[in-house]
Design a protein around this motif. Structure first.
Motif, PDB file in Angstrom:
ATOM      1  N   ALA A   1       2.056  -4.601  -3.311  1.00  0.00           N
ATOM      2  CA  ALA A   1       1.701  -6.144  -3.297  1.00  0.00           C
ATOM      3  C   ALA A   1       2.748  -6.857  -2.608  1.00  0.00           C
ATOM      4  N   LEU A   2       4.144  -6.749  -3.167  1.00  0.00           N
ATOM      5  CA  LEU A   2       5.034  -7.796  -2.637  1.00  0.00           C
ATOM      6  C   LEU A   2       5.432  -7.329  -0.920  1.00  0.00           C
ATOM      7  N   THR A   3       5.257  -6.145  -0.664  1.00  0.00           N
ATOM      8  CA  THR A   3       5.411  -5.587   0.825  1.00  0.00           C
ATOM      9  C   THR A   3       4.212  -6.348   1.633  1.00  0.00           C
ATOM     10  N   ARG A   4       3.253  -6.476   1.045  1.00  0.00           N
ATOM     11  CA  ARG A   4       2.097  -6.982   1.952  1.00  0.00           C
ATOM     12  C   ARG A   4       2.297  -8.407   1.855  1.00  0.00           C
ATOM     13  N   LEU A   5       2.794  -9.284   0.680  1.00  0.00           N
ATOM     14  CA  LEU A   5       2.834 -10.568   0.830  1.00  0.00           C
ATOM     15  C   LEU A   5       3.820 -10.979   1.898  1.00  0.00           C
ATOM     16  N   ARG A   6       4.997 -10.045   1.936  1.00  0.00           N
ATOM     17  CA  ARG A   6       6.135 -10.466   2.883  1.00  0.00           C
ATOM     18  C   ARG A   6       6.056 -10.142   4.236  1.00  0.00           C
TER      19      ARG A   6
ATOM     20  N   PRO B   1      -1.601  -0.514   7.503  1.00  0.00           N
ATOM     21  CA  PRO B   1      -2.479  -0.319   6.203  1.00  0.00           C
ATOM     22  C   PRO B   1      -1.944   0.161   5.247  1.00  0.00           C
ATOM     23  N   ILE B   2      -2.265  -0.182   3.924  1.00  0.00           N
ATOM     24  CA  ILE B   2      -1.639   0.328   2.843  1.00  0.00           C
ATOM     25  C   ILE B   2      -2.820   1.062   1.819  1.00  0.00           C
ATOM     26  N   VAL B   3      -2.303   2.145   1.650  1.00  0.00           N
ATOM     27  CA  VAL B   3      -3.353   3.294   0.905  1.00  0.00           C
ATOM     28  C   VAL B   3      -2.406   3.642  -0.554  1.00  0.00           C
ATOM     29  N   ALA B   4      -3.113   3.396  -1.652  1.00  0.00           N
ATOM     30  CA  ALA B   4      -2.526   3.664  -2.890  1.00  0.00           C
ATOM     31  C   ALA B   4      -3.413   4.760  -3.491  1.00  0.00           C
TER      32      ALA B   4
ATOM     33  N   HIS C   1      -5.723  -6.101  -6.896  1.00  0.00           N
ATOM     34  CA  HIS C   1      -5.557  -4.841  -5.980  1.00  0.00           C
ATOM     35  C   HIS C   1      -6.401  -4.994  -4.765  1.00  0.00           C
ATOM     36  N   PRO C   2      -7.536  -5.236  -4.813  1.00  0.00           N
ATOM     37  CA  PRO C   2      -8.081  -5.265  -3.395  1.00  0.00           C
ATOM     38  C   PRO C   2      -7.482  -6.294  -2.320  1.00  0.00           C
ATOM     39  N   HIS C   3      -6.858  -7.368  -2.700  1.00  0.00           N
ATOM     40  CA  HIS C   3      -6.415  -8.249  -2.094  1.00  0.00           C
ATOM     41  C   HIS C   3      -5.067  -7.733  -1.257  1.00  0.00           C
ATOM     42  N   PHE C   4      -4.412  -6.666  -1.683  1.00  0.00           N
ATOM     43  CA  PHE C   4      -3.222  -6.089  -0.956  1.00  0.00           C
ATOM     44  C   PHE C   4      -3.383  -4.613  -0.402  1.00  0.00           C
TER      45      PHE C   4
ATOM     46  N   GLY D   1       1.380   5.746  -6.717  1.00  0.00           N
ATOM     47  CA  GLY D   1       0.947   5.815  -7.894  1.00  0.00           C
ATOM     48  C   GLY D   1       0.828   4.506  -8.401  1.00  0.00           C
ATOM     49  N   ASN D   2       0.140   4.306  -9.516  1.00  0.00           N
ATOM     50  CA  ASN D   2      -0.025   2.819 -10.443  1.00  0.00           C
ATOM     51  C   ASN D   2       1.494   2.326 -10.440  1.00  0.00           C
ATOM     52  N   HIS D   3       2.471   3.033 -10.934  1.00  0.00           N
ATOM     53  CA  HIS D   3       3.707   2.335 -11.312  1.00  0.00           C
ATOM     54  C   HIS D   3       4.352   1.815  -9.931  1.00  0.00           C
ATOM     55  N   TYR D   4       3.886   2.045  -8.777  1.00  0.00           N
ATOM     56  CA  TYR D   4       4.459   1.441  -7.584  1.00  0.00           C
ATOM     57  C   TYR D   4       3.426   0.377  -6.725  1.00  0.00           C
ATOM     58  N   SER D   5       2.274  -0.056  -7.413  1.00  0.00           N
ATOM     59  CA  SER D   5       1.579  -0.896  -6.785  1.00  0.00           C
ATOM     60  C   SER D   5       2.041  -2.204  -6.758  1.00  0.00           C
ATOM     61  N   ALA D   6       3.214  -2.772  -7.774  1.00  0.00           N
ATOM     62  CA  ALA D   6       3.636  -4.168  -7.483  1.00  0.00           C
ATOM     63  C   ALA D   6       4.545  -4.056  -6.155  1.00  0.00           C
ATOM     64  N   ILE D   7       5.095  -3.029  -5.769  1.00  0.00           N
ATOM     65  CA  ILE D   7       5.733  -2.869  -4.729  1.00  0.00           C
ATOM     66  C   ILE D   7       5.157  -2.938  -3.211  1.00  0.00           C
TER      67      ILE D   7
END
Length: 364
Positions: free
Chosen positions: A102-107, A114-117, A143-146, A94-100
């Motif tokens: 993003a950080l996971t993709r960055l690291r 693949p990350i599906v949200a 969001h499309p970047h991660f 869910g939206n609440h968790y999209s920052a996680i």
């Protein structure tokens, strides 16, 4: 380094949640987990804390990673859990968790699976203004970047995701949440005597249960009771409002309900008074048992659920008079209830087909 096997199917799915305190996002995740396990997939759940009433609904067979920390920041290290578990795909619930996500993709960079949200809340927030609204729009457009793919629960929510996130249409799918099913192991909900209105949802500012409590003394039926099922941070404020208005004999808030379907089925009316929602599952659950609904226009998806006046009434968020009028309409003696609205499709199979397609497309 993350071990990549490049599976052709999503044999191993990893998802995550902060707590098991009773949110709709987490409850939907557990239903999906149960379905994915039943379909023969391996599922790992990374949980900040498993404390809370939803812990009883964690499906047997799910592999659990307990972080022992209920703070959101505990999930910042999800990349390390992904490296260890080596899943084929990450599901952001869910939206609440999209920052996680993003950080996971960055690291993890290119080593990330693949990350599906899933879009779980409104992407257009009328209650925001100024800098907050600007920052939220800018965040959505990252969001499309991660994210590799976005799942919306209705066509209108998909259109909102395309418009607000600027994600290409081919990277958005429409898949409903799995429907709620009766839970025979759930403790029974104490129901009020006589006719009652029911609200189901967390006791949080977003839900605006204060609107419903304020409407109660204005109703034509001064005997009607109000049952609110859920738990959260504004319980004290709501209890103070009930006491100040002398409604203690008419309002009950017994807490989280493991299975709200019996309470919904027995109610004269189900009501949602939120400022914003994603696709409010409680409306579908109420209609599935033939209970009419009144809802604020808290999401573009509300009118996709309440498709006509035979099912319920949709009102403006801040229109207190319209709320009272809608409640009086549906509480009038002899008012016909809608026929139960059944669920369609197979969300579990649709999710797995999407996951498998994304894996197949990533074959080296």
């Amino acid at each position: 380094m993350l071990h990549r096997t490049y599976s052709e199917t999503a044999r191993h799915i990893l998802s995550y949640a902060q707590t098991m305190q009773g949110g709709g996002v987490e409850r939907a995740l557990l239903r999906m987990t149960e379905g994915w396990l039943r379909a023969g997939r391996r599922v790992t759940l990374v949980l900040g804390s498993d404390a809370g009433p939803l812990a009883a609904e964690i499906p047997q067979g799910a592999e659990l990673i307990h972080l022992g920390d209920a703070r959101y920041s505990a999930l910042f290290g999800l990349a390390g859990q992904v490296r260890q578990a080596a899943p084929d795909l990450i599901f952001c619930p869910g939206n609440h968790y999209s920052a996680i996500a993003a950080l996971t993709r960055l690291r993890l960079g290119r080593a990330a699976p693949p990350i599906v949200a899933k879009v779980s809340n409104a992407l257009v927030r009328p209650e925001q203004g100024g800098l907050e609204a600007w920052a939220y729009r800018r965040w959505l457009r990252l969001h499309p970047h991660f994210l590799d793919h976005v799942v919306a629960m209705t066509p209108a929510m998909a259109a909102e995701a395309i418009a607000e996130m600027h994600v290409p249409a081919e990277r958005v799918s429409v898949i409903a949440n799995p429907p709620a099913l009766p839970r025979l192991d759930a403790a029974p909900v104490p129901l009020p005597e006589g006719r009652y209105i029911v609200g189901v949802g967390r006791l949080e500012p977003q839900k605006r249960w204060d609107r419903l409590i304020a409407a109660l003394p204005r109703l034509a039926d001064q005997e009607i009771k109000l049952l609110i099922l859920g738990e959260g941070s504004v319980r004290g404020a709501l209890e103070a409002q009930v006491a100040a208005r002398g409604l203690g004999a008419r309002v009950s808030m017994p807490g989280h309900a493991g299975d709200p379907l019996p309470a919904l089925a027995g109610a004269a009316l189900a009501v949602l008074t939120s400022d914003y929602e994603g696709v409010p599952g409680v409306l579908r659950e109420a209609l599935s048992v033939g209970t009419p609904v009144v809802s604020t226009e808290s999401s573009v998806a509300v009118r996709e659920i309440v498709t006509g006046p035979a099912l319920g009434t949709v009102i403006a968020r801040e229109d207190a008079d319209a709320l009272v009028a809608a409640l009086d309409h549906w509480l009038a003696p002899g008012r016909a209830r809608p026929a139960p609205v059944g669920a369609t499709g197979d969300p579990i199979a649709e999710y797995l087909a999407l996951f498998d397609r994304l894996l197949a497309e990533r074959q080296p």
